[in-house]
Design a protein around this motif. Structure first.
Motif, PDB file in Angstrom:
ATOM      1  N   LYS A  19       0.805  -1.211   0.000  1.00  0.00           N
ATOM      2  CA  LYS A  19       0.000   0.000   0.000  1.00  0.00           C
ATOM      3  C   LYS A  19       0.846   1.272   0.000  1.00  0.00           C
ATOM      4  O   LYS A  19       0.345   2.358   0.278  1.00  0.00           O
ATOM      5  N   GLY A  20       2.117   1.146  -0.292  1.00  0.00           N
ATOM      6  CA  GLY A  20       3.007   2.295  -0.289  1.00  0.00           C
ATOM      7  C   GLY A  20       2.650   3.302  -1.365  1.00  0.00           C
ATOM      8  O   GLY A  20       2.199   2.944  -2.452  1.00  0.00           O
ATOM      9  N   THR A  21       2.820   4.576  -1.037  1.00  0.00           N
ATOM     10  CA  THR A  21       2.609   5.640  -2.005  1.00  0.00           C
ATOM     11  C   THR A  21       3.877   6.474  -2.106  1.00  0.00           C
ATOM     12  O   THR A  21       4.568   6.679  -1.114  1.00  0.00           O
ATOM     13  N   THR A  22       4.175   6.944  -3.273  1.00  0.00           N
ATOM     14  CA  THR A  22       5.373   7.734  -3.492  1.00  0.00           C
ATOM     15  C   THR A  22       5.066   9.224  -3.357  1.00  0.00           C
ATOM     16  O   THR A  22       3.907   9.645  -3.474  1.00  0.00           O
ATOM     17  N   PRO A  23       6.088  10.032  -3.137  1.00  0.00           N
ATOM     18  CA  PRO A  23       5.864  11.479  -3.152  1.00  0.00           C
ATOM     19  C   PRO A  23       5.246  11.957  -4.472  1.00  0.00           C
ATOM     20  O   PRO A  23       4.377  12.822  -4.469  1.00  0.00           O
ATOM     21  N   PHE A  24       5.667  11.376  -5.579  1.00  0.00           N
ATOM     22  CA  PHE A  24       5.100  11.746  -6.877  1.00  0.00           C
ATOM     23  C   PHE A  24       3.598  11.479  -6.904  1.00  0.00           C
ATOM     24  O   PHE A  24       2.811  12.326  -7.348  1.00  0.00           O
ATOM     25  N   GLN A  25       3.176  10.318  -6.419  1.00  0.00           N
ATOM     26  CA  GLN A  25       1.742  10.000  -6.375  1.00  0.00           C
ATOM     27  C   GLN A  25       0.991  10.991  -5.489  1.00  0.00           C
ATOM     28  O   GLN A  25      -0.109  11.433  -5.833  1.00  0.00           O
ATOM     29  N   GLY A  26       1.585  11.348  -4.358  1.00  0.00           N
ATOM     30  CA  GLY A  26       0.949  12.301  -3.456  1.00  0.00           C
ATOM     31  C   GLY A  26       0.803  13.682  -4.067  1.00  0.00           C
ATOM     32  O   GLY A  26      -0.250  14.319  -3.949  1.00  0.00           O
ATOM     33  N   VAL A  27       1.835  14.148  -4.736  1.00  0.00           N
ATOM     34  CA  VAL A  27       1.783  15.465  -5.382  1.00  0.00           C
ATOM     35  C   VAL A  27       0.718  15.466  -6.471  1.00  0.00           C
ATOM     36  O   VAL A  27      -0.098  16.382  -6.556  1.00  0.00           O
ATOM     37  N   LYS A  28       0.699  14.433  -7.297  1.00  0.00           N
ATOM     38  CA  LYS A  28      -0.300  14.365  -8.383  1.00  0.00           C
ATOM     39  C   LYS A  28      -1.722  14.328  -7.828  1.00  0.00           C
ATOM     40  O   LYS A  28      -2.635  14.894  -8.418  1.00  0.00           O
ATOM     41  N   ALA A  29      -1.918  13.669  -6.692  1.00  0.00           N
ATOM     42  CA  ALA A  29      -3.258  13.559  -6.113  1.00  0.00           C
ATOM     43  C   ALA A  29      -3.726  14.857  -5.465  1.00  0.00           C
ATOM     44  O   ALA A  29      -4.926  15.139  -5.439  1.00  0.00           O
ATOM     45  N   HIS A  30      -2.804  15.673  -4.960  1.00  0.00           N
ATOM     46  CA  HIS A  30      -3.205  16.837  -4.171  1.00  0.00           C
ATOM     47  C   HIS A  30      -3.024  18.189  -4.860  1.00  0.00           C
ATOM     48  O   HIS A  30      -3.666  19.156  -4.461  1.00  0.00           O
ATOM     49  N   ILE A  31      -2.189  18.268  -5.857  1.00  0.00           N
ATOM     50  CA  ILE A  31      -1.994  19.546  -6.553  1.00  0.00           C
ATOM     51  C   ILE A  31      -2.700  19.467  -7.899  1.00  0.00           C
ATOM     52  O   ILE A  31      -2.258  18.767  -8.806  1.00  0.00           O
ATOM     53  N   LYS A  32      -3.802  20.178  -7.993  1.00  0.00           N
ATOM     54  CA  LYS A  32      -4.645  20.091  -9.190  1.00  0.00           C
ATOM     55  C   LYS A  32      -4.465  21.261 -10.143  1.00  0.00           C
ATOM     56  O   LYS A  32      -4.881  21.186 -11.291  1.00  0.00           O
ATOM     57  N   ASP A  33      -3.839  22.367  -9.691  1.00  0.00           N
ATOM     58  CA  ASP A  33      -3.772  23.556 -10.536  1.00  0.00           C
ATOM     59  C   ASP A  33      -2.414  23.763 -11.210  1.00  0.00           C
ATOM     60  O   ASP A  33      -2.165  24.804 -11.787  1.00  0.00           O
ATOM     61  N   ALA A  34      -1.545  22.761 -11.166  1.00  0.00           N
ATOM     62  CA  ALA A  34      -0.244  22.875 -11.841  1.00  0.00           C
ATOM     63  C   ALA A  34      -0.427  22.671 -13.339  1.00  0.00           C
ATOM     64  O   ALA A  34      -1.265  21.874 -13.771  1.00  0.00           O
ATOM     65  N   ALA A  35       0.348  23.392 -14.133  1.00  0.00           N
ATOM     66  CA  ALA A  35       0.287  23.215 -15.586  1.00  0.00           C
ATOM     67  C   ALA A  35       0.655  21.779 -15.950  1.00  0.00           C
ATOM     68  O   ALA A  35       0.050  21.170 -16.827  1.00  0.00           O
ATOM     69  N   GLU A 119       4.737   3.921   4.818  1.00  0.00           N
ATOM     70  CA  GLU A 119       4.143   3.609   3.522  1.00  0.00           C
ATOM     71  C   GLU A 119       3.308   4.743   2.936  1.00  0.00           C
ATOM     72  O   GLU A 119       3.078   4.791   1.746  1.00  0.00           O
ATOM     73  N   GLN A 120       2.827   5.647   3.745  1.00  0.00           N
ATOM     74  CA  GLN A 120       1.963   6.727   3.251  1.00  0.00           C
ATOM     75  C   GLN A 120       2.702   8.050   3.118  1.00  0.00           C
ATOM     76  O   GLN A 120       2.143   9.120   3.336  1.00  0.00           O
ATOM     77  N   VAL A 121       3.956   7.975   2.741  1.00  0.00           N
ATOM     78  CA  VAL A 121       4.756   9.185   2.569  1.00  0.00           C
ATOM     79  C   VAL A 121       4.189  10.074   1.466  1.00  0.00           C
ATOM     80  O   VAL A 121       4.288  11.293   1.534  1.00  0.00           O
ATOM     81  N   GLY A 122       3.547   9.511   0.478  1.00  0.00           N
ATOM     82  CA  GLY A 122       2.988  10.297  -0.626  1.00  0.00           C
ATOM     83  C   GLY A 122       1.995  11.344  -0.166  1.00  0.00           C
ATOM     84  O   GLY A 122       2.166  12.532  -0.425  1.00  0.00           O
ATOM     85  N   PRO A 123       0.919  10.962   0.517  1.00  0.00           N
ATOM     86  CA  PRO A 123      -0.045  11.959   0.981  1.00  0.00           C
ATOM     87  C   PRO A 123       0.542  12.927   2.014  1.00  0.00           C
ATOM     88  O   PRO A 123       0.092  14.061   2.120  1.00  0.00           O
ATOM     89  N   ALA A 124       1.532  12.480   2.761  1.00  0.00           N
ATOM     90  CA  ALA A 124       2.127  13.348   3.774  1.00  0.00           C
ATOM     91  C   ALA A 124       2.813  14.517   3.096  1.00  0.00           C
ATOM     92  O   ALA A 124       2.841  15.615   3.578  1.00  0.00           O
TER      93      ALA A 124
END
Length: 124
Positions: A19-35, A119-124
């Protein structure tokens, strides 16, 4: 790694997870207004970036000593991003098991050292 993972290291503290998430996955999930939000294993994605996040890790586990305290590729990647895009802000995100050398620190704009981020470093 001989045993373990970037999430939990190795030895008696190691717990398998799928169930590990990467920082990249977290950024993509939470930042919606990036070009755009790009990923590359080298400096290629930094060419047109406003911010470049360099993710690095060092590994440690019970039963053996680390050969050194360096962060593999941190200095080379930071210098490469700066050469590729001198205007980009550079952030180093490091998952580490303990002390590390920071000879690369002067070449970046910010650094976050996470000690066994889980494992949840992405959302953090």
């Amino acid at each position: 790694y001989k045993q373990g993972s970037v999430w939990s290291g190795g030895g008696s503290g190691y717990v398998f997870t799928d169930k590990g998430t990467t920082p990249f996955q977290g950024v993509k999930a939470h930042i919606k207004d990036a070009a755009s939000i790009e990923f590359s294993k080298d400096v290629a994605a930094a060419a047109a970036a406003d911010v470049a996040v360099i993710c690095v890790a060092a590994h440690g586990e019970e039963g053996w000593d680390r050969a050194n305290f360096s962060l593999p590729e941190a200095a080379e990647l930071a210098a490469g991003v700066r050469k590729t895009n001198s205007k980009a802000k550079i952030v180093v995100l490091a998952a580490v098991p303990g002390a590390v050398t920071t000879e690369w620190l002067e070449g970046v704009d910010a650094a976050l050292l996470m000690f066994m981020p889980g494992e949840q470093v992405g959302p953090a």
